[in-house]
Design an enzyme around this catalytic site. Structure first.
Site, PDB file in Angstrom:
ATOM      1  N   GLU A 266      30.839  34.010  -2.499  1.00  0.00           N
ATOM      2  CA  GLU A 266      29.765  34.140  -3.470  1.00  0.00           C
ATOM      3  C   GLU A 266      28.423  34.191  -2.751  1.00  0.00           C
ATOM      4  OE1 GLU A 266      30.308  31.950  -7.474  1.00  0.00           O
ATOM      5  OE2 GLU A 266      28.787  30.820  -6.392  1.00  0.00           O
ATOM      6  N   CYS A 267      27.640  35.223  -3.003  1.00  0.00           N
ATOM      7  CA  CYS A 267      26.287  35.378  -2.468  1.00  0.00           C
ATOM      8  C   CYS A 267      26.299  35.340  -0.934  1.00  0.00           C
ATOM      9  CB  CYS A 267      25.347  34.344  -3.068  1.00  0.00           C
ATOM     10  SG  CYS A 267      23.599  34.737  -2.830  1.00  0.00           S
ATOM     11  N   GLY A 268      25.885  34.233  -0.321  1.00  0.00           N
ATOM     12  CA  GLY A 268      25.898  34.128   1.134  1.00  0.00           C
ATOM     13  C   GLY A 268      27.297  34.263   1.705  1.00  0.00           C
TER      14      GLY A 268
ATOM     15  N   GLY B  97      31.231  38.667  -4.193  1.00  0.00           N
ATOM     16  CA  GLY B  97      30.125  39.308  -4.884  1.00  0.00           C
ATOM     17  C   GLY B  97      28.898  38.417  -4.863  1.00  0.00           C
TER      18      GLY B  97
END
Length: 123
Positions: free
Chosen positions: A14-16, A103
């Site tokens: 997620e993200c990072g 994502g």
């Protein structure tokens, strides 16, 4: 990590975590599982609450990032947000390979139990 993911280890980034799974962040080598590179942008690219439309699920999420991923991988889902002025914004995101899904959107799993079950059962 790349070898384990290629062999089918279940992973959700997620993200990072998504950025870490690309080939590089600002030209610094990372895992290289997803083709493409990430870069820090110095300004917000996405901000606020949104909804992911994925495999007949509507998943509540939020985004807050000053980065972007430049990838040749096929995106997996649509994310949409309604702005303060009522304008609807839609973009694509999400990458999947083997048992890895990654994502940008941050998901609160307690409010999205069906998606958590999907990750645990189908990935």
């Amino acid at each position: 990590i790349k070898d384990a993911l290629q062999k089918g280890l279940k992973c959700y980034g997620e993200c990072g975590g998504l950025m870490y799974l690309t080939e590089a962040i600002d030209n610094i080598p990372m895992v290289g599982f997803f083709k493409g590179e990430s870069e820090m942008t110095g300004r917000l690219n996405r901000f606020g609450y949104a909804q992911i439309n994925f495999e007949d699920m509507n998943i509540n999420c939020h985004e807050f990032h000053k980065s972007k991923v430049n990838s040749v991988e096929k995106t997996l889902y649509y994310v949409q947000k309604v702005g303060y002025n009522g304008e609807k914004k839609i973009w694509t995101c999400g990458f999947s390979k083997n048992n890895t899904l990654a994502g940008y959107p941050h998901i609160h799993f307690l409010g999205n139990i069906d998606f958590l079950k999907y990750l645990l059962e189908k990935r």
